[in-house]
Design a protein around this motif. Structure first.
Motif, PDB file in Angstrom:
ATOM      1  N   THR A   8       1.060  -0.878  -0.074  1.00 15.36           N
ATOM      2  CA  THR A   8      -0.005   0.013   0.241  1.00 15.36           C
ATOM      3  C   THR A   8       0.972   0.958  -0.064  1.00 15.36           C
ATOM      4  OG1 THR A   8       0.180   0.467   2.320  1.00 15.36           O
ATOM      5  CG2 THR A   8      -1.815  -0.982   1.567  1.00 15.36           C
ATOM      6  N   ARG A   9       0.207   2.203  -0.065  1.00 18.17           N
ATOM      7  CA  ARG A   9       0.855   3.408  -0.379  1.00 18.17           C
ATOM      8  C   ARG A   9       0.977   3.983   1.194  1.00 18.17           C
ATOM      9  NH1 ARG A   9       2.784   5.388  -4.782  1.00 18.17           N
ATOM     10  NH2 ARG A   9       2.053   3.440  -6.939  1.00 18.17           N
ATOM     11  N   GLU A  17      -2.009   5.756   2.724  1.00 12.78           N
ATOM     12  CA  GLU A  17      -2.938   6.767   2.861  1.00 12.78           C
ATOM     13  C   GLU A  17      -3.108   6.711   4.005  1.00 12.78           C
ATOM     14  OE1 GLU A  17      -2.938   4.555   1.137  1.00 12.78           O
ATOM     15  OE2 GLU A  17      -5.228   2.944  -0.214  1.00 12.78           O
ATOM     16  N   VAL A  43       1.247  10.826   1.572  1.00 17.17           N
ATOM     17  CA  VAL A  43       1.186   9.826   0.587  1.00 17.17           C
ATOM     18  C   VAL A  43       2.458  10.275   0.075  1.00 17.17           C
ATOM     19  CG1 VAL A  43       0.387   8.106  -1.566  1.00 17.17           C
ATOM     20  CG2 VAL A  43      -0.871   8.545   0.690  1.00 17.17           C
ATOM     21  N   ASP A  73      -0.395  -0.091  -5.454  1.00 17.66           N
ATOM     22  CA  ASP A  73      -1.789   0.512  -4.769  1.00 17.66           C
ATOM     23  C   ASP A  73      -2.983  -0.212  -4.531  1.00 17.66           C
ATOM     24  OD1 ASP A  73      -2.403  -1.221  -7.222  1.00 17.66           O
ATOM     25  OD2 ASP A  73      -2.872   0.538  -8.219  1.00 17.66           O
ATOM     26  N   ASP A 123      -4.807   0.896   1.473  1.00 15.65           N
ATOM     27  CA  ASP A 123      -4.388   0.934   2.906  1.00 15.65           C
ATOM     28  C   ASP A 123      -5.841   1.077   3.492  1.00 15.65           C
ATOM     29  OD1 ASP A 123      -2.568   1.129   4.754  1.00 15.65           O
ATOM     30  OD2 ASP A 123      -2.580   3.220   5.603  1.00 15.65           O
ATOM     31  N   LYS A 141      -1.239  -9.837  -8.579  1.00 17.63           N
ATOM     32  CA  LYS A 141      -0.251  -8.630  -8.545  1.00 17.63           C
ATOM     33  C   LYS A 141       0.920  -9.029  -7.957  1.00 17.63           C
ATOM     34  CE  LYS A 141      -3.591  -4.307  -7.770  1.00 17.63           C
ATOM     35  NZ  LYS A 141      -4.443  -3.562  -7.470  1.00 17.63           N
TER      36      LYS A 141
END
Ligand code: ZN
Length: 245
Positions: free
Chosen positions: A39-40, A42, A49, A72, A75, A87
């Protein structure tokens, strides 16, 4: 270029905290290492981010990584879905690592538990050639778990004494996460020392596991299967003697 070791984390900083010393040690030994954050970040209470992505870059340089990526996946909503498994299969097939690190499957944060499950399943599925991603299938040699919140009885402990200070530098690269909550500017460097309890915990944990193998600092790991040993005389060499540093 293929990787020797690839560590997955739900968030940037998970891998640094769990196996950062080992990643630095492997890179110093000439191995190609990588980190993938699912995750980023966020949903973190601190840091945007953009800030977290920049900190991830800084930390990757300090770890000596050959590759680092942020995926991506949302979160706080990491799910063991087929979409997410694909992924991870794609990233494992792209990097073709010999070993993979994942967070321990028991944790307080649901993202960590889901990441553990996702990596475990993708590790297996990446070898199935009928799962088509346009890449050749790959079977990494070993899946190894690092601790996040909860401890486990380790399968083995890596001596990271020589690399522990650099691990701390890599962790402190996440200035927005490890600063004190009452600072106006989350990037102010003095926030790093304003929470000594956090660093104390990292230090005492490293020392606790180091003590178990007679070194200053250690990182514990868990594997689900028994470890194969072909020559116990060689394997249990003089370095396995208990020696107080
Ligand atoms: Zn995390």
């Amino acid at each position: 270029m293929e990787l020797d070791a690839l560590a997955f984390g739900a968030h940037a900083d998970d891998a640094e905290l769990g196996c950062g010393g080992t990643l630095i040690k492997l890179a110093a030994a000439g191995h190609r290492t990588g980190v993938i954050a699912l995750t980023r970040g966020e949903m973190a209470s601190r840091g945007s981010v953009e800030i977290r992505a920049r900190e991830f870059e800084d930390s990757a340089a300090l770890l000596g990584l050959a590759a680092h990526e942020m995926l991506d996946i949302p979160d706080a909503r990491v799910e063991a879905s087929w979409e997410n498994k694909l992924k991870l299969i794609q990233r494992i097939r792209a990097h073709r690592p010999r070993i993979i690190f994942a967070p321990y499957w028991v944790d307080r944060h649901p993202d960590h538990e889901k990441t553990s499950q996702l990596v475990r399943e993708a590790f297996f599925l990446a070898a199935l050639k009928k799962i088509e991603t346009g890449q050749p299938p790959v079977r990494p040699h070993k899946l190894i778990f690092y601790p996040t919140r909860f401890d486990f009885t380790p399968s083995f402990i890596v001596d990271v004494s020589a690399h522990h200070p650099q691990k701390i530098r890599a962790i402190l690269a996440y200035r927005s996460q490890f600063g004190a909550d009452d600072r106006e500017d989350p990037e102010a460097p003095e926030t790093l020392i304003s929470r000594p309890a956090f660093l104390d915990r990292i230090e005492s944990r490293a020392r606790q596991y180091g003590a178990q193998i007679g070194v200053l600092q250690g990182e514990p790991f868990l594997v689900r299967e028994a470890i194969r040993v072909d020559d116990p005389v060689e394997f249990f060499g003089p370095e396995y003697l208990w020696t107080i540093p």
